[in-house]
Scaffold this active site. Structure first.
Site, short mmCIF file in Angstrom:
data_model
loop_
_atom_site.label_atom_id
_atom_site.label_comp_id
_atom_site.label_asym_id
_atom_site.label_seq_id
_atom_site.Cartn_x
_atom_site.Cartn_y
_atom_site.Cartn_z
N ALA A 262 0.87 -1.18 0.00
CA ALA A 262 0.00 0.00 0.00
C ALA A 262 0.90 1.22 0.00
CB ALA A 262 -0.91 0.01 1.22
N SER A 263 0.41 2.33 -0.54
CA SER A 263 1.27 3.49 -0.75
C SER A 263 1.57 4.28 0.51
CB SER A 263 0.63 4.42 -1.79
OG SER A 263 0.50 3.74 -3.03
N THR A 264 0.63 4.32 1.46
CA THR A 264 0.82 5.14 2.66
C THR A 264 0.55 4.31 3.91
OG1 THR A 264 -1.48 5.90 2.83
CG2 THR A 264 -0.01 7.13 1.36
N GLN B 245 -3.08 3.41 4.66
CA GLN B 245 -3.75 2.37 3.87
C GLN B 245 -3.38 0.98 4.40
OE1 GLN B 245 -2.25 3.42 -0.01
NE2 GLN B 245 -3.97 4.76 -0.44
#
Length: 205
Positions: A9-11, A14
């Protein structure tokens, strides 16, 4: 056959494990079991992803690299993607993505004739390249729209920037000062290694 699932996940906000159920169901439908899972919160546009690098280090020829989609594996610029793809190929890993049906043959034990196998392999390789390029293009377009939105908000006097998680920064700093390593700090602070590095570097400035 050793199946290594990569979830990203990017962050930190998330859930990197969101796709776990879908990956496990896919493996089960093929009468297979995921043997090892690599999960991290990191941007797909950066090559600095500890868990992906650990996967490559652990991998053996013939292993399957299972992902939800190619953009979970890469949103990298072309040069970085080529390096990553070369590393994957040099390990003899087979990329299998849920949203790329031509890749599903890589998780199956049955083998057709050599000509068919090579043709399907070539088609799949081309589609993997195409989807990696699309993923990068999508990333660049979203970044451009985001930058335009920020500029518009600044012009209207409404842009305040991304809020800093002071508690997380304090926790990470304390753990690092206590002598913990990057990965151990990330684990105890419940954040990604990338976040730990960013906080450490910011504190040194």
């Amino acid at each position: 056959m050793f199946i290594r699932a990569y979830l990203r996940a990017s962050t930190d906000e998330q859930d990197a494990g969101r796709a776990r159920t879908a990956l496990e169901k896919f493996a089960s439908d093929q009468n297979k079991v995921i043997a090892c899972e690599y999960l991290e919160n990191a941007r797909g546009a950066t090559a600095d992803r500890p868990e992906l690098l650990r996967l490559l280090k652990d991998a053996r020829k013939g292993d399957v690299l299972l992902v939800e989609s190619i953009d979970r594996l890469s949103r990298l610029p072309v040069e970085d993607w080529q390096k990553l793809k070369a590393a994957i190929d040099s390990k003899g890993l087979r990329i299998v993505a849920l949203d790329l049906p031509t890749s599903h043959q890589g998780i199956q034990d049955t083998k057709g004739d050599e000509f068919t196998s090579r043709m399907l392999g070539a088609i799949n390789s081309m589609l993997v390249e195409m989807m990696a390029a699309i993923a990068r293009k999508d990333y660049e377009q979203r970044r451009e729209r985001q930058a335009q939105g920020i500029e518009k908000a600044k012009a209207a006097g409404k842009y305040q920037g991304r809020p800093v998680n002071a508690d997380l920064h304090k926790r990470v700093t304390e753990l690092l000062e206590a002598g913990l390593g990057i990965r151990a700090t990330a684990r105890h602070a419940d954040c990604s290694s990338t976040t730990v590095l960013r906080i450490r570097d910011a504190a040194r400035q």
